[in-house]
Design an enzyme around this catalytic site. Sequence first.
Site, mmCIF file in Angstrom:
data_model
loop_
_atom_site.group_PDB
_atom_site.id
_atom_site.type_symbol
_atom_site.label_atom_id
_atom_site.label_comp_id
_atom_site.label_asym_id
_atom_site.label_seq_id
_atom_site.Cartn_x
_atom_site.Cartn_y
_atom_site.Cartn_z
ATOM 1 N N GLU A 49 0.809 -1.222 0.000
ATOM 2 C CA GLU A 49 0.000 0.000 0.000
ATOM 3 C C GLU A 49 0.841 1.270 0.000
ATOM 4 O O GLU A 49 0.420 2.299 -0.512
ATOM 5 C CB GLU A 49 -0.970 0.002 1.189
ATOM 6 C CG GLU A 49 -2.108 -1.012 1.070
ATOM 7 C CD GLU A 49 -1.748 -2.387 1.601
ATOM 8 O OE1 GLU A 49 -0.555 -2.627 1.906
ATOM 9 O OE2 GLU A 49 -2.660 -3.230 1.710
ATOM 10 N N PHE A 111 -11.918 -7.071 13.966
ATOM 11 C CA PHE A 111 -10.835 -7.562 13.113
ATOM 12 C C PHE A 111 -10.488 -6.508 12.057
ATOM 13 O O PHE A 111 -11.361 -6.011 11.368
ATOM 14 C CB PHE A 111 -11.252 -8.876 12.438
ATOM 15 C CG PHE A 111 -10.204 -9.400 11.500
ATOM 16 C CD1 PHE A 111 -8.954 -9.781 11.979
ATOM 17 C CD2 PHE A 111 -10.452 -9.475 10.134
ATOM 18 C CE1 PHE A 111 -7.972 -10.246 11.106
ATOM 19 C CE2 PHE A 111 -9.473 -9.942 9.260
ATOM 20 C CZ PHE A 111 -8.230 -10.326 9.752
ATOM 21 N N GLN A 112 -9.218 -6.187 11.969
ATOM 22 C CA GLN A 112 -8.689 -5.189 11.025
ATOM 23 C C GLN A 112 -9.331 -3.816 11.188
ATOM 24 O O GLN A 112 -9.476 -3.068 10.232
ATOM 25 C CB GLN A 112 -8.796 -5.694 9.583
ATOM 26 C CG GLN A 112 -7.911 -6.919 9.377
ATOM 27 C CD GLN A 112 -7.665 -7.261 7.925
ATOM 28 O OE1 GLN A 112 -8.505 -7.029 7.073
ATOM 29 N NE2 GLN A 112 -6.493 -7.824 7.655
ATOM 30 N N LYS A 161 -17.688 -0.376 5.793
ATOM 31 C CA LYS A 161 -18.209 -1.362 4.845
ATOM 32 C C LYS A 161 -19.729 -1.275 4.689
ATOM 33 O O LYS A 161 -20.246 -1.339 3.575
ATOM 34 C CB LYS A 161 -17.803 -2.759 5.322
ATOM 35 C CG LYS A 161 -18.126 -3.825 4.321
ATOM 36 C CD LYS A 161 -17.445 -5.141 4.623
ATOM 37 C CE LYS A 161 -17.827 -6.103 3.500
ATOM 38 N NZ LYS A 161 -17.093 -7.351 3.535
ATOM 39 N N MET A 475 24.581 8.591 1.851
ATOM 40 C CA MET A 475 24.499 9.910 2.486
ATOM 41 C C MET A 475 24.800 9.815 3.980
ATOM 42 O O MET A 475 25.451 10.695 4.548
ATOM 43 C CB MET A 475 23.117 10.529 2.248
ATOM 44 C CG MET A 475 22.983 11.940 2.770
ATOM 45 S SD MET A 475 24.240 13.033 2.094
ATOM 46 C CE MET A 475 23.411 13.651 0.634
HETATM 47 C C1 LIG Z 1 12.687 5.547 5.180
HETATM 48 C C2 LIG Z 1 13.982 6.182 5.510
HETATM 49 N N1 LIG Z 1 14.826 5.620 6.407
HETATM 50 C C3 LIG Z 1 16.013 6.189 6.683
HETATM 51 C C4 LIG Z 1 16.385 7.362 6.088
HETATM 52 C C5 LIG Z 1 17.735 8.009 6.428
HETATM 53 N N2 LIG Z 1 18.602 8.049 5.215
HETATM 54 C C6 LIG Z 1 18.730 9.147 4.465
HETATM 55 S S1 LIG Z 1 19.711 8.927 3.136
HETATM 56 C C7 LIG Z 1 20.020 7.337 3.577
HETATM 57 C C8 LIG Z 1 20.921 6.461 2.737
HETATM 58 C C9 LIG Z 1 20.324 6.121 1.424
HETATM 59 O O1 LIG Z 1 21.111 5.137 0.839
HETATM 60 P P1 LIG Z 1 21.013 4.826 -0.683
HETATM 61 O O2 LIG Z 1 19.598 4.641 -1.079
HETATM 62 O O3 LIG Z 1 21.939 3.731 -1.037
HETATM 63 O O4 LIG Z 1 21.452 6.202 -1.348
HETATM 64 P P2 LIG Z 1 22.901 6.872 -1.480
HETATM 65 O O5 LIG Z 1 22.954 7.938 -0.455
HETATM 66 O O6 LIG Z 1 23.908 5.808 -1.281
HETATM 67 O O7 LIG Z 1 22.871 7.425 -2.859
HETATM 68 C C10 LIG Z 1 19.347 7.010 4.767
HETATM 69 C C11 LIG Z 1 19.447 5.711 5.442
HETATM 70 C C12 LIG Z 1 15.476 7.922 5.183
HETATM 71 N N3 LIG Z 1 15.720 9.096 4.565
HETATM 72 N N4 LIG Z 1 14.310 7.320 4.880
#
Ligand SMILES: Cc1ncc(C[n+]2csc(CCOP(=O)(O)OP(=O)(O)O)c2C)c(N)n1
Lengths: 567, 161
Positions: A49, A111-112, A161, A475
């Site tokens: 979803e 439920f749900q 529903k 990042m």
């Molecule tokens: C759902 C979620 N969890 C954690 C983060 C924290 N976060 C920001 S950038 C990142 C790394 C992303 O890694 P990747 O997709 O490999 O991208 P890259 O930076 O290597 O290009 C994380 C864990 C986030 N933004 N969103």
Amino acid sequence: MKLKGTQILLEVLKEENVDIIFGYPGGTVLDIYDQLYKSDLKHILVRHEQGAVHAADGYARATGKVGVCLVTSGPGATNTVTGIATANMDSIPLVVFTGQVPTGLIGNDAFQECDITGITRPCTKHNFLVRNIEELASTIKEAFHIARSGRPGPVLVDLPKDVMATQTDYDPANVKFRNYEVAHKPAPKKMAKVFDMLQAAKKPLIITGGGVILGKASEELTHLSRKYQIPVTGTLMSLGSFPGSDALWLGMLGMHGTYYANMAVSHCDFLLAVGVRFDDRVTGTIETFAANAKIVHIDIDPSSINKNVTVDLPIIGDTKATLKDLLRFLEEHHYAQDAASRKTWLDEIDEWRERVPLTYCQNGEVIKPQYVIETLHKLTCGDALITTEVGQNQMWTAQFFQFDRPNSFISSGGLGTMGFGLPAAIGVKCAFPDKHVVDIAGDGSIQMNIQELATAAQYNIAVKIVLLNNGYLGMVRQWQELFYEKRYSHTDMTYAPDFVKLAEAFGIIGLRATKPSEVEAVLKQGLSVNKPVLMDFRVSREECVYPMVRPGESISQMTLGSREMIN
Amino acid sequence: MEKKAHVISILVHNKPDVLARIAGTLGGKGYNIDSLCVNTTTQNDISKIVMTTAGSQATITRIENQLQRLVDVISVDDLTNVESIYREMVLVRLNLTAQNSEPVKKAIDMNKWKVIVSGDKYVIVEITGDKTQIDFSLARLESLGITDITRTGLIALKLED
Ligand SMILES: Cc1ncc(C[n+]2csc(CCOP(=O)(O)OP(=O)(O)O)c2C)c(N)n1
Ligand SMILES: [Mg+2]
């Protein structure tokens, strides 16, 4: 005409010109799905979803229309929350229909059952629980109206529903709902003030924001800038609202903004901010942000004004109508910039641009991620709709893919939701089947909604995934490198699937490039087929995004990577 | 900036969860509601909420703007900046004992508190007034031995539009 709730839902969707919905069935929406079975409304069955909401969101960002999804109660509804919060932070118009247990069971821990209106209250623009069949049609109409009026946003409609199974008289002409549209009020006195400020300014600058795209005001903004030779920088959400190929475009500002954009903001003496909300990623330390400038802020939402940055002249209004008023005022009162002082300002900016251009170094046998993005831009002539995941991949896309048109850069800015790009690309491609639609992805993010490859495969939604595979949560690793002495705590992603084989297992095409010399060929091949393709680019593992403004610093203080710190 | 109590009057559409939205908007952004009073107006489908919250002028403006964003909010008015009257009401039950029944009756007469129920074992009085008056009355009653009280939130009305 006597109709059942499920029929009324589909009737109203038709009236609202909904041509596609993204969804996933379950117990409480069985009746609605049965009605869909008999209808010709297009429905895309996603695999989670969250994917449905991001797909509807991508569709909305690319078309400017309201995106629609349909899910079941309980877990189906809670799975939408990240998607809804993502849309809410970026003011994207969505209507999310959730199934609910019969009204008699609400509150019984049936439920749900879950209180989805309670859960989503803080992350929707508004939400509704439809308590009886008489309110159904007007509530749905109102939901669409709220989603797209004023500052847009997601609206959730919870459908018990039993309400959907009840019959009532339905006459579209009798459906009444509240109107929230506020008529545009011209503010001639404020226009006169802007005129005076511009007249007094020697170093004017425009910041464009997501509100320019949402308000469909790109044309007016571009005209204003070009006519009076005012340079433009913009936020992440603004990309495409001003042509990236224009000499007056300085690129993005803020944490990963260009050196020259951040310098221009720090040195300008007049700043016209249009449809921005001065997020902390944009401003750096507030105290030093545009410290020398008189600031005019145009925004449709009064709560954005003086929230982060205190401005000299707030103008509350629709970005398009207000810019039109401003253009008319300047013209009628014969505003003309002082050519000599304007040239000095543009020359100063060009000096910054030459001193520290946006650049990277593609040498050796390792692919640089920026090179992949630049090559993608070259091969598509920029004529592509780009979604991104979150992290370095997103920032490099913002820096190195030149966006010339609004609604062509589609990215989760405010919430920064990893896993957004693939389902969003599916939604975009559904709206524009003849365009190149590319998700520029990271290896971490892509795994968050990878199941949607099955959706793309099932309907042959020919999205292209350009995976910048650095084997890291890049990042986060960058922050660990810069601020935690390279202690890479839980950011190594080398334990990952073979993405080419994975693509093939999903029934789509998988390609790989490991050397710079292979990049162009792989992209060409990937772009040329009318099928979903995942391209796995093994890129330089420890490349960083520069420039970078360290958190808590002023945006004129940038770390430039291998170069010295310059300010 | 100076933090001070503000009385905010909010007109809303009388929808089932409108109060939750308002409380959530404030709570979610870290603002505290110190006092609250809600009821319908002369129109059944429109309610008025009077709320007291403390903050600098900038904070209050931010709260007003956030509230204004809610779809069911019709208007938001900071009464602190205009001339307004303020009232609260408190119901007080005093259990009567051999020692206190005389002083209680005396105090009721002297202060013209309104007796709602009067029995052998207890008396319930109703007091209205602004915050200072109520605080003052409660202080007196305290010494006579309050058993239980219920105090409304503050209501307010501005003198002119
Ligand atoms: C759902 C979620 N969890 C954690 C983060 C924290 N976060 C920001 S950038 C990142 C790394 C992303 O890694 P990747 O997709 O490999 O991208 P890259 O930076 O290597 O290009 C994380 C864990 C986030 N933004 N969103
Ligand atoms: Mg990565």
